[in-house]
Design an enzyme around this catalytic site. Structure first.
Site, mmCIF file in Angstrom:
data_model
loop_
_atom_site.group_PDB
_atom_site.id
_atom_site.type_symbol
_atom_site.label_atom_id
_atom_site.label_comp_id
_atom_site.label_asym_id
_atom_site.label_seq_id
_atom_site.Cartn_x
_atom_site.Cartn_y
_atom_site.Cartn_z
ATOM 1 N N GLN A 81 5.524 -5.830 -8.148
ATOM 2 C CA GLN A 81 5.832 -5.928 -6.723
ATOM 3 C C GLN A 81 4.858 -5.097 -5.886
ATOM 4 O O GLN A 81 5.216 -4.557 -4.840
ATOM 5 C CB GLN A 81 7.281 -5.495 -6.465
ATOM 6 C CG GLN A 81 8.318 -6.464 -6.974
ATOM 7 C CD GLN A 81 8.280 -7.792 -6.242
ATOM 8 O OE1 GLN A 81 7.819 -7.887 -5.109
ATOM 9 N NE2 GLN A 81 8.783 -8.847 -6.888
ATOM 10 N N SER A 82 3.627 -5.012 -6.327
ATOM 11 C CA SER A 82 2.626 -4.184 -5.665
ATOM 12 C C SER A 82 2.378 -4.604 -4.217
ATOM 13 O O SER A 82 2.002 -5.743 -3.936
ATOM 14 C CB SER A 82 1.306 -4.260 -6.436
ATOM 15 O OG SER A 82 0.247 -3.706 -5.695
#
Length: 340
Positions: A81-82
């Site tokens: 989920q960068s």
């Protein structure tokens, strides 16, 4: 007021316009008062680039270098989920480039559902490659291998390190310090001041440390609240980024590691893992100030700020600018816990 050195004298490299600057500063009339702080938010969650937060400032410099080198593809990495990877994907789309993202997951054979940042990566047209936690430890090697593969196929790849945290990317937050000082009320420009931020990969902190020194702003003290790794890691990483930047641009100031203030007391179980106390401070910021924090970065930094505000000498000053570095999409994987 002591003389300041404007960044224009530092002969910094060019950047491309990605962020909507200057970002505003806003008071925290309720949460700040409840914490015993005179608190302002520096709203870097509003840099634009599809809610890319602090990443937009770093990418302005990184994409300028990529385009000058003739790159047509950006290669970078991060957690599944960068925020940085999602920001890179949208920056690439905005500039007519491609993006290849190496995303860390427990099992690359079973990739996650396309939700939150993963969905946005795909919408922006990025190519996603899943890597295990073990493989991710060799992320620099993996990205170099991908870049070589792309070059062999006739493409021109430019590698961006995790979080955009390179000497070049850090310059975005040197300029953010100058921007902040111009915006602050006159009374805030002298006397002790805490600059609070979430420390995730070192680049934002490096820029802030370079910025206060480049401006001669001795009363402003950055305090990084670690969201992963320990204080020793961030002191070493941040100081190394500053030293590398100084080697490239000798007019930049020296930043000794032992002068860096990093607080690693609020990481919780680990990166991208929240505590009940961390979720509660997110609820309070939303309900008392109408500001969205996230469980991965800014929520942990605000939790640390709230705790240290209660301790004598816990902060350089109770007059605080909180750098809100974004991360709103990180809320959605915690939906059930936050709604409870």
């Amino acid at each position: 007021m002591p003389a300041t050195r404007e960044p224009a004298a530092l002969n910094l490299p060019p950047r491309v316009p990605l962020a909507r600057l200057p970002t505003p500063i806003e008071p925290s009339p309720r949460l700040g008062a409840a914490l015993g702080l005179d608190l302002l938010y520096k709203r870097d969650d509003l840099t634009g680039l599809e809610l890319s937060g602090n990443k937009a400032r770093k990418l302005e410099y990184l994409l300028a270098e990529a385009e000058a080198a003739g790159a047509d593809t950006l290669v970078t990495c991060g957690g599944v989920q960068s925020n940085h990877c999602r920001a890179t994907a949208f920056a690439a789309a905005k500039r007519g480039l491609r993006a290849v993202l190496l995303l860390r997951v427990p099992d690359p054979a079973r990739p996650p559902a396309p939700e939150a940042n993963v969905l946005l990566d795909l919408l922006a047209g990025a190519e996603l490659r899943w890597v295990s936690h073990e493989e991710y430890r060799r992320r620099a090697e993996l990205m170099d291998a991908v870049a070589s593969e792309l070059r062999a196929a006739g493409r021109r790849a430019y590698v961006i390190p995790e979080g955009g945290s390179s000497p070049l990317g850090s310059l975005g937050y040197l300029l953010a310090v100058a921007e902040l000082r111009r915006q602050l009320p006159e009374a805030w420009r002298s006397g002790p001041l805490t600059l609070a931020y979430a420390a995730g990969s070192g680049g934002t902190g490096a820029g802030l440390e370079l910025g206060v020194r480049a401006l001669g702003w001795k009363d402003a003290r950055p305090v990084g609240f670690a969201v992963c790794n320990d204080a020793a890691y961030f002191r070493a990483t941040t100081a190394a980024l500053c030293a590398d930047a100084r080697r490239r641009w000798p007019a930049l100031p020296e930043v000794p590691a032992d002068e860096l203030r990093i607080d690693d007391g609020f990481i919780g179980p680990g990166y991208a893992q929240a505590t009940p106390e961390g979720l509660e401070i997110i609820r309070r910021a939303a309900r008392e100030d109408g500001v969205l924090l996230d469980p991965v970065y800014t929520g942990k930094a605000m939790l640390g700020l709230a705790a240290r505000a209660r301790e004598p000498g816990g902060l350089p000053s109770p007059r605080v600018v909180f750098f809100h570095t974004g991360g709103a999409f990180g809320l959605f994987p915690f939906a059930s816990a936050l709604a409870g």
